[in-house]
Design an enzyme around this catalytic site. Structure first.
Site, PDB file in Angstrom:
ATOM      1  N   GLY A  34      77.736  37.725 107.313  1.00  0.00           N
ATOM      2  CA  GLY A  34      77.551  39.168 107.128  1.00  0.00           C
ATOM      3  C   GLY A  34      76.262  39.587 107.825  1.00  0.00           C
ATOM      4  NE  ARG A  35      74.207  44.591 105.219  1.00  0.00           N
ATOM      5  CZ  ARG A  35      75.046  45.307 104.468  1.00  0.00           C
ATOM      6  NH1 ARG A  35      75.719  46.290 105.001  1.00  0.00           N
ATOM      7  NH2 ARG A  35      75.206  45.044 103.188  1.00  0.00           N
ATOM      8  CB  ILE A  36      71.536  38.166 105.483  1.00  0.00           C
ATOM      9  CG1 ILE A  36      71.109  39.444 104.738  1.00  0.00           C
ATOM     10  CG2 ILE A  36      70.388  37.145 105.489  1.00  0.00           C
ATOM     11  CD1 ILE A  36      70.800  39.258 103.251  1.00  0.00           C
ATOM     12  CB  THR A  50      67.668  32.981 101.529  1.00  0.00           C
ATOM     13  OG1 THR A  50      68.658  33.089 102.562  1.00  0.00           O
ATOM     14  CG2 THR A  50      66.504  32.167 102.016  1.00  0.00           C
ATOM     15  NE  ARG A  90      84.721  37.990 102.046  1.00  0.00           N
ATOM     16  CZ  ARG A  90      84.098  38.800 101.228  1.00  0.00           C
ATOM     17  NH1 ARG A  90      84.405  38.813  99.957  1.00  0.00           N
ATOM     18  NH2 ARG A  90      83.133  39.602 101.639  1.00  0.00           N
ATOM     19  CB  THR A  91      85.174  39.105 107.603  1.00  0.00           C
ATOM     20  OG1 THR A  91      85.392  39.430 106.229  1.00  0.00           O
ATOM     21  CG2 THR A  91      85.865  40.110 108.488  1.00  0.00           C
ATOM     22  CG  HIS A 107      65.065  35.620  94.049  1.00  0.00           C
ATOM     23  ND1 HIS A 107      66.173  35.662  93.248  1.00  0.00           N
ATOM     24  CD2 HIS A 107      65.343  36.459  95.090  1.00  0.00           C
ATOM     25  CE1 HIS A 107      67.079  36.482  93.763  1.00  0.00           C
ATOM     26  NE2 HIS A 107      66.585  36.982  94.892  1.00  0.00           N
ATOM     27  NE  ARG A 136      72.009  37.330  93.814  1.00  0.00           N
ATOM     28  CZ  ARG A 136      71.079  38.027  94.479  1.00  0.00           C
ATOM     29  NH1 ARG A 136      70.192  37.403  95.244  1.00  0.00           N
ATOM     30  NH2 ARG A 136      71.028  39.339  94.361  1.00  0.00           N
ATOM     31  CD  GLU A 195      66.412  33.285  90.895  1.00  0.00           C
ATOM     32  OE1 GLU A 195      67.189  32.802  91.721  1.00  0.00           O
ATOM     33  OE2 GLU A 195      65.993  34.446  90.930  1.00  0.00           O
TER      34      GLU A 195
END
Ligand code: DGY
Length: 325
Positions: free
Chosen positions: A153-155, A234, A175-176, A283, A236, A265
């Site tokens: 994705g973006r990150i 980074t 996934r995509t 985090h 979850r 956490e």
């Protein structure tokens, strides 16, 4: 209207909200106690909260007037969006603004783990740097290695852009799949998860936490990785089976890890802090002055627009709520 803010916000952002609404603010660092949240939410129309606040049906049942939940952060697994939607409550988050900063943090962990930055720092502070030596703190090269990105994705894409500067070979599993132009621009190849795990020198996680991604990295996956490889998280904590990871790091199943997030956490799996081959951050993936300020501004804007009855820029359930009307 009445608004509950469960976190410390920059004063100028807090006053933006206070100009239009009556704010009950919690101006302290430890997360707002659940008991307090349940008590304070009862008469509120707006809520600005974050990952440490679990907003579930119990909270929503106590908040008959609630109209908008503005989350400070992009991840939203702590918010029961379906329950909010059923009650016609808008839920917003802060995507995009923390993409580059979190990618910087992932890269910091890649470099720190591979080049043993934290171990070296500790040694110098302990007064143990007595002479230069050819074998002192030998690490692993990062440039030219293979980076495996899980979740493009973006990150994930922002990490890939950084990796290009390090002349890394980039493979990904997502996934995509990216459009051909995107793959071309990033010089990234989509591969099955098993191929990624077997070939990558650095495996970096950038998936959201969902029932499908919980324990995505378990013993089978860690054993597929090269014994010389590093795992970077980074995303979850629960995406990784942390007890299994601790055992794998101890037994040399993989060479090292860099973690910013943890399964329970802020508790850590026993044994994690005894290991030298893991770099641990609290985090802080998005924790820069610039990004945290922008996140606060975005969350406040989402809240204010939503409370005016308009479409907040980052509403996660707008279409569903409109459908119900
Ligand atoms: C995010 O934005 O999701 C960060 O992890 C902080 O919650």
């Amino acid at each position: 209207m009445k608004v509950l803010v469960t976190i410390k916000l920059p004063p100028e952002v807090l006053s933006l909200i206070a100009r239009e609404h009556q704010v009950e603010g919690y101006d302290a660092d430890p997360p707002l106690a659940r008991r307090q949240l349940l008590k304070s939410i009862t008469d509120k129309e707006g809520l600005l909260c974050t990952i440490t606040d679990r907003i579930d049906a119990e909270v929503l049942d106590r908040a008959p007037a609630l109209k908008v939940i503005a989350n400070y952060g992009v991840g939203f697994e702590h918010l029961d969006i379906e329950a909010a939607t059923r009650r016609g409550i808008m839920v917003t988050n802060t995507p995009g603004v923390l993409t580059e900063t979190t990618a910087d943090a992932a890269f910091a962990l890649i470099l720190a783990a591979a080049r043993r930055v934290v171990e070296g720092d500790r040694r110098v502070r302990e007064g143990e740097f007595r002479y230069w030596a050819p074998f002192l703190f030998l690490g692993q090269e990062v440039h030219g290695k293979t980076l495996g990105i899980i979740g493009m994705g973006r990150i994930g894409q922002a990490v890939a852009r950084r990796a290009r500067g390090f002349a890394m070979k980039i493979i990904y599993h997502s996934r995509t799949r990216l459009a051909p132009a995107g793959e071309q621009e990033l010089q990234a190849s989509a591969v099955p998860l098993e191929t990624l795990l077997r070939e990558a020198d650095f495996v970096t996680l950038h998936v959201p936490l969902t029932p499908q991604t919980r324990h995505l990295m378990g013993s089978r996956e860690l054993e597929m990785m090269k014994p010389t490889a590093y795992l970077i998280n980074t995303a979850r904590g629960p995406v990784v089976d942390e007890a299994v990871l601790v055992a794998a790091l101890r037994q040399g199943v993989i060479r090292g890890a860099g973690l910013d997030v943890y399964e329970r956490e802020p508790q850590l799996t026993p044994g994690l802090t005894d290991l030298d081959n893991v770099v641990l951050l609290p985090h802080v993936g998005s924790a820069t002055v610039e990004t945290r300020t922008r996140m606060a501004e975005m969350a406040a804007e989402n809240l204010l627009v939503g409370l005016r009855g308009d479409h907040p820029p980052n509403c996660l359930n707008w279409a569903e709520i409109q459908e119900k009307k």
